[in-house]
Design a protein around this motif. Structure first.
Motif, short mmCIF file in Angstrom:
data_model
loop_
_atom_site.label_atom_id
_atom_site.label_comp_id
_atom_site.label_asym_id
_atom_site.label_seq_id
_atom_site.Cartn_x
_atom_site.Cartn_y
_atom_site.Cartn_z
N TYR A 51 0.85 -1.23 0.01
CA TYR A 51 0.03 -0.06 0.01
C TYR A 51 0.79 1.45 -0.05
N GLY A 53 3.98 1.45 -0.97
CA GLY A 53 4.73 1.64 -2.06
C GLY A 53 3.99 1.91 -3.30
N PHE A 54 2.74 1.48 -3.39
CA PHE A 54 2.15 1.74 -4.68
C PHE A 54 0.71 2.65 -4.53
N ALA A 55 0.57 3.19 -3.51
CA ALA A 55 -0.42 3.99 -3.17
C ALA A 55 0.07 5.37 -2.69
N TRP A 57 3.15 6.36 -1.52
CA TRP A 57 4.47 6.87 -1.84
C TRP A 57 4.27 7.50 -3.16
N PRO A 58 3.48 6.96 -4.31
CA PRO A 58 3.39 7.78 -5.25
C PRO A 58 2.64 9.03 -5.05
N THR B 4 -7.16 6.85 -2.55
CA THR B 4 -6.15 6.33 -3.87
C THR B 4 -6.82 6.31 -5.08
N ALA B 15 2.53 8.97 -11.54
CA ALA B 15 2.93 8.99 -10.27
C ALA B 15 4.17 7.95 -10.21
N LEU B 16 3.69 6.60 -10.49
CA LEU B 16 4.71 5.74 -10.52
C LEU B 16 5.87 5.82 -11.52
N THR B 19 8.26 8.58 -10.32
CA THR B 19 8.93 8.07 -9.25
C THR B 19 10.20 7.34 -9.76
#
Lengths: 319, 444
Positions: A51, A53-55, A57-58, B4, B15-16, B19
């Motif tokens: 969660y 790492g993929f929600a 943090w982005p 989210t 965002a990914l 990053t």
């Protein structure tokens, strides 16, 4: 009719709580408090890592990037609020937001109404073939939106099925390439959303309505309620939570719509179907302006959170 | 979940992506940019006999794979590992790949979309090899011009050379010979007026004159082709290359826009154009639903296989009837990473692109060859394209597409022409919107 008819049955709390307490007491004896907490964290860790790492943090990265001027390669430069000033000065943003507000009608309001209507018609009357109806109406949700978009583009084309149908019923005069029409493209696009979302709403409402205690309907009938009154006073309050969920999901779909617009009109004709997410994409990937794109993404997020909060506020149960 | 959800769509990708990009950019920053290996490898036109493996990233196929095969046949000690990425993702991912620690040695290069690689020092200045091999003689001058830029990559057509073209394309008009015959049109028109007359005759015979993919790039390709013959080529070059003070708000562009508006009024450009994708427009034309299609020679191979001898090609005719000497075109170009260990081998591959053998490969792939003197044994529509293209090359008349002028230009061109087609935008508003994007990009 009193509102308490709508109360959904909840599990008796006392029993469960007592059982939990007993377990907790036993465990405390075996393990020191700190270690227990650590063990708990360990269980949460995998999900938390995914969660974060993929929600989270982005999301935070996007926020940080929105204060930078960055093309994706050269070292980023601190820009403070410049990106925000820039996007708020661009009239294209307001147009795009207006378009997505109009899309809410087609993606959210109309599907909720259709979903309720279909629930009313199917509930309690259809005994055979229920699965068939569910599959058929839910099918749009299963299809990838890109495939849906391309298919609808052909349906809407100048010599597509929709215009052929209009000609058959004698409306040949109004046929046009619907998605290419300056004034009607947004409505045509919205109707694709209606088609996609209605089934989802119906599924949610049906699931909610099936939880309603049948004795409520019996009571209502004894009180002399007709089918409409039963729907109005039993079903509708019973699916109130589902309506909120459906409204939230579909409103988000409208405000953050991207894939459908991208493959059907790409914002055209002449920007008539531009939506904020499309502008984010163009800023980031066509213009290489990561900072402004992130700023716009943040603004879009704030708008979505605002709308979702509003829906939840107006639909709260203790009003 | 609620928080989210908004990030799920492009936001999440963004965002990914960003990053990851940030992490990669951090690595790239440390290496100090270009010229890392040049000092270890003196520029040479003879390459090593040792086994060498190069990596190559590209998006256009054909011609890439066959060009690689052709090159490695001459140099059996060289292996080229090629990786293809679909066009839509290519530009986005290649920038990250080139700034990573282990970039491909050779990358297909789009000077407009990938220009940040130049100021970042991630691709080699090919000047020394161009001199050693004599590329200015081997490649058409106009095809190298567009791949040259100053070190900030703000202005093109000047400064250093950053890539070499591996195949060329050109914008023109395809026509359906049997529809023209039926409408009583006598072959390909020689002047712009004759072209308009031909469209009128086709329209009178009950067929659509043009198929237009206005949803994507098809609409502004018409404007582009008209601008090639109605505008002043020097004005256009200055604008598209980003020279100080250049503007598209000039007489030639105004005339081209007026002509397009007239074609809309006359119904030559159908009102359904704005909802038609390029692939659909091409399919309509191939199915005989329209007489003309304005697009690039990349469509030639498909159209020939579907329409056989029924398809012909001409460049947008000039008002005077003189053969057209200016046409927009692009190249499938390749740049060399500044981190490569084998710049001489990579440069030898680029040199191979100008050979007669490569010309054949490029031509068979549906492109215009680099070596315009090569004997191609062409027939049919591709011979017609090659012939008209030769005139353009002889006159140094290849110019870039207008979306090259700034990174956001394509998002002004497509909606702008849609506005002209739906008659909701005026000529001056259209040109102003283009110039705004240009001013914004060149202000910094």
């Amino acid at each position: 009719m009193p509102d308490d008819l709508a109360m959904s049955p909840s599990p008796p709390r006392a029993g469960a709580a007592r059982g939990g307490e007993e377990n907790a007491v036993r465990r405390t004896r075996r393990l020191p408090r700190g270690s227990r907490r650590a063990k708990g964290l360990l269980y949460v860790l995998p999900a938390l890592a995914v969660y974060v790492g993929f929600a989270i943090w982005p999301a935070l990265s996007t926020l940080r990037l929105s204060f930078l001027e960055w093309d994706g390669i050269l070292p980023p430069v601190w820009a403070a609020f410049e990106n925000y000033v820039e996007i708020f000065q661009d009239p294209a943003l307001y147009e795009a937001i207006l378009h997505s507000l109009i899309l809410i009608i087609f993606f959210s309001f109309v599907p909720v109404v259709i979903g309720l209507l279909m629930t009313a018609l199917l509930l309690g009357r259809v005994r055979t073939g229920m699965t068939f109806f569910r599959v058929v109406f839910f099918l749009p949700q299963v299809l990838p939106l890109v495939a849906v978009g391309v298919t609808w583009r052909w349906l809407y084309a100048e010599n597509g099925v929709i215009n052929q149908f209009l000609e058959v019923i004698g409306l040949g005069g109004i046929t046009r390439a619907w998605l290419g029409d300056y004034h009607l493209a947004l409505v045509a696009l919205g109707l694709i959303g209606t088609w996609t979302m209605s089934g989802l709403c119906m599924m949610l409402f049906l699931a909610g309505a099936q939880k309603i205690d049948t004795s409520l309907y019996e009571a209502a009938i004894i009180d002399g309620a007709g089918p409409f009154q039963q729907f109005r006073h039993v079903t509708l309050p019973g699916v109130r939570r589902e309506i909120t969920i459906a409204a939230v999901i579909t409103t988000i779909a409208a405000l953050a719509s991207f894939d459908l617009v991208f493959v059907t009109t790409n914002g055209g004709p002449a920007g008539q179907t531009n939506v904020p997410a499309l502008l984010v994409y163009r800023l980031a990937f066509n213009e290489g302006n990561i900072g402004s794109a992130s700023a716009l993404a943040v603004v879009l997020t704030v708008i979505v959170i605002g709308f979702v909060s509003a829906i939840r506020y107006f639909a709260r149960e203790d009003r | 979940m609620r928080k989210t959800a908004p990030f799920r769509r492009p936001g999440a990708l963004l965002a990914l992506g960003t990053t990851a990009a940030l992490a990669l950019a951090a690595c790239a920053g440390g290496s100090g940019g270009g010229e890392t290996n040049q000092s270890d490898n003196d520029v040479s036109t003879t390459i090593t006999d040792e086994p060498v493996t190069l990596t190559l990233s590209y998006t256009n196929e054909p011609p890439t794979e066959d060009l690689i095969d052709g090159f490695t046949e001459h140099h059996p000690n060289v292996t080229i590992d090629a990786q293809q990425t679909p066009f839509n993702d290519y530009v986005k991912s290649i920038k990250l790949a080139m700034s990573s620690d282990d970039p491909p040695d050779i990358a297909q290069y789009n000077p407009g979309a990938m220009n940040t690689l130049v100021p970042a020092g991630l691709i080699l200045d090919l000047g020394p090899w161009a001199e050693a091999y004599g590329w200015s003689e081997k490649f058409p001058a106009a095809s190298l011009e567009v791949l040259s830029s100053d070190e900030s990559a703000q202005q093109f057509g000047t400064g250093n050379l950053y890539a070499a073209p591996g195949a060329l394309s050109v914008l023109g008009v395809f026509y359906n010979t049997s529809i023209l015959d039926d409408a009583g049109v006598d072959g390909a028109p020689a002047t712009l007026e004759e072209f308009e007359e031909a469209m009128r005759q086709v329209q009178d015979s009950g067929t659509d004159p043009l198929s237009v993919g206005g949803l994507e790039v098809g609409g502004f390709h018409i404007w582009n082709a008209l601008l090639n013959v109605l505008g002043d080529v020097e004005d256009y070059r200055a604008w598209v290359y980003g020279e100080d003070g250049a503007t598209i708000e000039n007489d030639g562009a105004a005339e081209a826009t007026d002509t397009l508006i007239e074609w809309v009024d006359e119904g030559y450009i159908p009102s359904s154009a704005n909802a038609t994708a390029d692939s659909d427009a091409q399919a309509n034309f191939a199915n005989g639903e329209s007489a003309f299609l304005i697009t690039g020679n990349w469509a030639a191979a498909d159209l020939e296989s579907e329409m056989g001898e029924d398809v012909g090609f001409f460049l947008m005719p000039t008002a005077s009837g003189e053969p057209a000497t200016v046409a927009s075109g692009a190249s499938v170009a390749y740049a060399i990473s500044s981190k490569t260990e084998h710049p001489n081998v990579a440069a030898a591959f680029l040199d191979y692109l100008s050979s007669e053998e490569a010309a054949q490969i490029q031509f068979e792939g549906g492109f215009m060859p680099i070596n315009t003197e090569a004997e191609l044994g062409a027939e049919g529509v591709r011979a017609e394209i090659a012939d008209s293209f030769a005139t353009v090359v002889e006159n140094d008349g290849i110019v870039p597409f207008p979306d090259f002028a700034s990174p956001g230009m394509i998002d002004k061109l497509t909606p702008g022409v849609q506005g002209l087609i739906s008659e909701t935008m005026t000529r001056d508003e259209f040109l102003r919107s283009l110039q705004e994007s240009w001013d914004e990009h060149h202000a910094g």
